[in-house]
Design a protein around this motif. Sequence first.
Motif, short mmCIF file in Angstrom:
data_model
loop_
_atom_site.label_atom_id
_atom_site.label_comp_id
_atom_site.label_asym_id
_atom_site.label_seq_id
_atom_site.Cartn_x
_atom_site.Cartn_y
_atom_site.Cartn_z
N GLN A 62 7.97 -83.67 -122.64
CA GLN A 62 6.74 -83.81 -122.87
C GLN A 62 6.53 -84.39 -120.85
O GLN A 62 5.45 -83.99 -120.72
CB GLN A 62 6.64 -84.93 -123.63
CG GLN A 62 5.38 -84.82 -124.62
CD GLN A 62 5.23 -86.58 -125.03
OE1 GLN A 62 5.53 -86.69 -125.44
NE2 GLN A 62 3.73 -87.10 -124.85
N TYR A 63 7.15 -84.84 -121.08
CA TYR A 63 6.63 -85.54 -119.38
C TYR A 63 7.31 -84.11 -118.28
O TYR A 63 7.52 -84.44 -117.18
CB TYR A 63 7.81 -86.42 -119.23
CG TYR A 63 7.08 -87.51 -120.18
CD1 TYR A 63 5.85 -88.06 -119.96
CD2 TYR A 63 8.12 -87.54 -121.46
CE1 TYR A 63 5.47 -89.31 -121.12
CE2 TYR A 63 7.40 -88.36 -122.60
CZ TYR A 63 5.70 -88.76 -122.15
OH TYR A 63 5.19 -89.88 -123.06
N ILE A 64 8.36 -82.87 -118.48
CA ILE A 64 9.45 -82.65 -117.84
C ILE A 64 8.83 -80.77 -118.14
O ILE A 64 9.31 -80.89 -118.60
CB ILE A 64 10.89 -82.97 -117.16
CG1 ILE A 64 10.69 -84.22 -117.34
CG2 ILE A 64 11.01 -82.12 -116.56
CD1 ILE A 64 12.25 -85.03 -116.82
N THR A 65 8.63 -80.20 -117.08
CA THR A 65 8.26 -78.81 -117.51
C THR A 65 9.76 -78.17 -116.94
O THR A 65 10.42 -78.79 -116.17
CB THR A 65 7.20 -78.02 -116.52
OG1 THR A 65 7.54 -77.91 -115.60
CG2 THR A 65 6.04 -78.69 -116.66
N ALA A 66 10.26 -76.81 -118.43
CA ALA A 66 10.78 -76.50 -117.61
C ALA A 66 11.69 -75.64 -116.22
O ALA A 66 12.21 -75.69 -115.82
CB ALA A 66 11.52 -74.95 -119.05
N SER A 67 9.68 -75.28 -115.34
CA SER A 67 10.10 -74.67 -113.98
C SER A 67 10.24 -75.96 -113.00
O SER A 67 11.69 -75.51 -112.43
CB SER A 67 8.86 -74.23 -113.85
OG SER A 67 7.69 -74.66 -113.34
N GLY A 336 17.23 -90.68 -124.89
CA GLY A 336 15.78 -90.82 -125.43
C GLY A 336 14.86 -91.93 -124.55
O GLY A 336 13.51 -91.77 -124.87
N VAL A 337 15.21 -92.73 -123.44
CA VAL A 337 14.96 -93.10 -122.49
C VAL A 337 14.96 -91.90 -121.34
O VAL A 337 13.31 -91.74 -120.95
CB VAL A 337 15.23 -94.36 -122.47
CG1 VAL A 337 14.25 -95.32 -121.72
CG2 VAL A 337 14.96 -95.75 -124.05
N LEU A 338 15.88 -92.40 -120.38
CA LEU A 338 15.70 -92.13 -118.95
C LEU A 338 16.59 -90.00 -119.44
O LEU A 338 16.67 -89.84 -120.71
CB LEU A 338 16.71 -91.83 -118.22
CG LEU A 338 16.57 -93.20 -117.73
CD1 LEU A 338 17.96 -94.15 -117.60
CD2 LEU A 338 15.81 -93.48 -116.75
N PRO A 339 15.76 -89.32 -118.48
CA PRO A 339 15.93 -87.41 -119.12
C PRO A 339 17.43 -87.87 -118.87
O PRO A 339 18.24 -88.56 -118.26
CB PRO A 339 15.85 -86.74 -117.56
CG PRO A 339 14.63 -87.14 -116.68
CD PRO A 339 14.38 -88.94 -117.93
N ILE A 340 18.22 -86.59 -119.88
CA ILE A 340 19.43 -86.45 -119.69
C ILE A 340 20.79 -86.69 -118.50
O ILE A 340 21.43 -87.49 -118.92
CB ILE A 340 19.80 -85.50 -120.64
CG1 ILE A 340 21.34 -86.05 -122.01
CG2 ILE A 340 20.07 -84.00 -120.40
CD1 ILE A 340 21.75 -87.12 -123.07
N THR A 388 6.55 -94.92 -120.73
CA THR A 388 6.64 -93.25 -119.59
C THR A 388 6.99 -93.06 -118.43
O THR A 388 7.81 -92.20 -118.15
CB THR A 388 5.20 -92.96 -119.85
OG1 THR A 388 4.64 -93.14 -118.75
CG2 THR A 388 4.41 -92.56 -120.75
N THR A 389 7.51 -93.98 -117.98
CA THR A 389 7.73 -93.71 -115.88
C THR A 389 9.48 -93.27 -116.34
O THR A 389 9.84 -92.15 -115.37
CB THR A 389 7.90 -95.77 -115.24
OG1 THR A 389 6.70 -95.67 -115.71
CG2 THR A 389 8.31 -95.21 -114.31
N PRO A 390 10.35 -94.22 -117.18
CA PRO A 390 11.81 -93.25 -117.32
C PRO A 390 11.78 -92.01 -117.75
O PRO A 390 12.44 -91.67 -117.37
CB PRO A 390 12.38 -94.16 -118.35
CG PRO A 390 10.96 -94.75 -118.81
CD PRO A 390 9.65 -95.11 -118.04
N LYS A 391 11.09 -91.39 -118.51
CA LYS A 391 10.69 -90.28 -119.26
C LYS A 391 10.81 -89.25 -117.65
O LYS A 391 11.67 -88.07 -118.15
CB LYS A 391 9.59 -89.78 -120.65
CG LYS A 391 10.70 -91.30 -121.29
CD LYS A 391 9.74 -90.50 -122.85
CE LYS A 391 10.36 -91.64 -123.51
NZ LYS A 391 10.05 -91.79 -124.57
N GLN A 392 10.12 -89.57 -116.84
CA GLN A 392 9.98 -88.77 -115.52
C GLN A 392 11.32 -88.84 -114.56
O GLN A 392 10.96 -88.17 -113.83
CB GLN A 392 8.23 -88.77 -114.94
CG GLN A 392 7.31 -88.81 -116.12
CD GLN A 392 6.15 -89.45 -116.12
OE1 GLN A 392 5.89 -90.66 -114.12
NE2 GLN A 392 4.61 -89.56 -116.55
N LEU A 393 11.75 -89.95 -115.02
CA LEU A 393 13.10 -89.69 -113.54
C LEU A 393 14.04 -89.13 -113.86
O LEU A 393 15.61 -88.99 -113.77
CB LEU A 393 13.36 -91.15 -113.61
CG LEU A 393 12.79 -92.23 -113.95
CD1 LEU A 393 13.04 -93.76 -114.01
CD2 LEU A 393 11.61 -91.76 -112.33
#
Lengths: 520, 212
Positions: A62-67, A336-340, A388-393
């Motif tokens: 939801q926060y990061i696009t594939a590109s 589920g908090v930070l990107p994998i 939401t901040t961590p999900k974008q890291l």
Amino acid sequence: MQQQFFLERNHPTFQPGSFASVNRPLLPHTASAVSISHFINNGNSNGSANARDMYGFRKQSQYITASEYDKWFASYEKYMHRRRRKWEALIRDSGIEFGEDGVPLAFPRKSKLVKRYVRKGIPVDWRGAAWFWYAKGPEYLKKNPGLYERLWTRGMSSPPVDSELIERDLHRTFPDNIHFRNTDQPPVNSGSPATTPGSTKSSGSNSRRNSAAPETRIVQSLRRVLYAFSLYVPKTGYCQSLNFLAGLLLLFMEEEKAFWMLVIITQKYLPGVHEINLEGANIDQGVLMMCVRESLPIVWNKIGAGIDGYLRDDMVVRLPPITLCTAAWFMSGFIGVLPIETVVRVWDCFFYEDSKVFFRIALTIFKLSERQIESVRDPMETFQIVQTTPKQLLDASSVIQSCFRRHNGFGHISQEEIDNRRRFVADRRRHVGVMTSSDILADELDSQLPSSSLPGHTSGRQKRFAGIASSGFESRKAAEDRIQMLRMGSMNMLSLNARNDYFSPPSSSRSVSGASSPAV
Amino acid sequence: MAVARDSTSSTRFAQFKLVLLGESAVGKSSLVLRFVKDQFDDYRESTIGAAFLTQTIALDESTTIKFEIWDTAGQERYKSLAPMYYRNANCAVVVYDITQAASLDKAKSWVKELQRQANENIIIALAGNKLDLDGKRQVETAAAEAYASESGLLFFETSAKSGENVTELFTAIAKRLPLETASSRQRTAPKGVDLSRPNRRAPAASNNGCTC
Ligand SMILES: Nc1nc2c(ncn2[C@@H]2O[C@H](COP(=O)(O)OP(=O)(O)OP(=O)(O)O)[C@@H](O)[C@H]2O)c(=O)[nH]1
Ligand SMILES: [Mg+2]
């Protein structure tokens, strides 16, 4: 192994059963960086919404696009190669042999240098072995030969009490990962309410009904690991979030090792965090709040207030609401908090350096959100930012860098410090526990007394403030007196500083100064 | 809760805290996802701890309502955290799964707890979810409805999957909320007074003047 892996990922009619052994990890063991890059690039077409990363997760969130992912990964991949070559040299120089799968048979002894290497990332296909090694997994395995198998066999024939909960969560664990749910096969009867035959229990989970696609091999492993764990550690049993911990472990190591890692995490790294009363989780949140108050006063001013709007010094007992978010960070190890990729980099450090890493990462997330948190007026918006901040890291390396940067304000938080604080908070919570329960009593009393009949009626907590200031007020009912006595008794255990802080308005700077911080 | 009135026009803006409670896997997160994003996922990850979301709806031309939603984890052991969510909530949606009789019992115990512990003016709605699975129904509508009305709850059968009754549920709650009370939280918060706290616990006469 690698061949099979490609089959699984790219073959349209892959069946999970095509793996002969249940005991192999899913990630391929390869000897050279070249084949690693091969396996990485062999993912799905770039840019599409379904494109997968090297672990089988969707690149896109939801926060990061594939590109965005691809753009970041193009340089990260080169970085991984570089680090891998360094690691290979380190292993050779340490006189350690490689197994035939290309994974070192041991890992170098802890040192400043090795710590730096770990912080810069362990090679992806060695990761499971390195985690297991530094967490001292081999010792557990050696002491308990065959135990895992006995446990899961027992679990399968007579399911543990928590099996229903486990079943409900099996299909709610990484549904976006191709190894957990094979989306190449369209769900056969999605939308129809037919029950999947053969389910061990008819749980409330709807996903079971919808998952006409066969269970993947890793989901079956996950079931065995969770069943075995809940039998082996009955005081924890099954706690939601263990499914994610075990699930990620299973991507990197065989299931017996994943089982022991789960035991080690819950007993050694995060003691009590998943236990039935979640007290370990509450203790860690108390410790985290102490750290935030000390290191990030701007953030603390926004998040430290209780629901009554007061900043308080008994935050280790009455945790501020933000801990509703942060407790989950610890329980699920930031999954589920930070990107994998950021999660696995954090785990690299975690297994090597112990739980202080989680505290420092949590502080890093707050630090990275500081500006935004400072700018919001509505306290509720803070929750959204912190969520939401961590999900974008996505840029794992720079997260790790800011975490361990010198002079970032929390470099002094050593493991010893964390362990001391854990004891302090645990103690304090035990002592004040009586107050907490009397508070609940007081609240119950509140609800029994119609407020109109009490001219000066105040809330349970206000009464407590009043109690501190004036040592009591007119007796209204015998019960209320009794509660007040309880309350006063326990109040004596709180420091004077705490008393002062009860009356600090949210904007006060006093509560963030060193003077009132509990001595540790 | 906070209600602000734009002095130049007659538009009203109100903010309410809503908490979702109910057994694991009954569809709490799915209901929120449907309400907030109009999406549904057959495969939802289970909620760890809690998730916070917001959604703003227009009740009528002149009234906008923002829900601040806590979606909680359903597993029993998380229950000890629940007071943190509901203590200052203005409304609660207690969810059960119409295909799981036991989930209604759990819902009833939540209602009891809310009625004893939460804000006495809290608006509670009971939602029987997974209405699309009518063929597997274990809880009769009439029975749940009777329970809801004798306990003073709003009642809806919903489907997060089809979307049926989801907006209706949240709109009905919004309509019951006391719009004419309290004042803007932003103005008062710096003084350390939190008007978002439940009426019963707030100082006397703060927001008892419900005119609806
Ligand atoms: N058929 C159908 N399935 C639903 C509906 N709502 C939810 N589900 C499914 O039920 C399962 C559980 O839904 P969740 O929304 O995750 O449940 P939850 O109450 O949030 O669960 P916890 O987070 O564990 O407390 C998922 O597989 C959903 O796809 C519905 O209205 N109809
Ligand atoms: Mg949920």
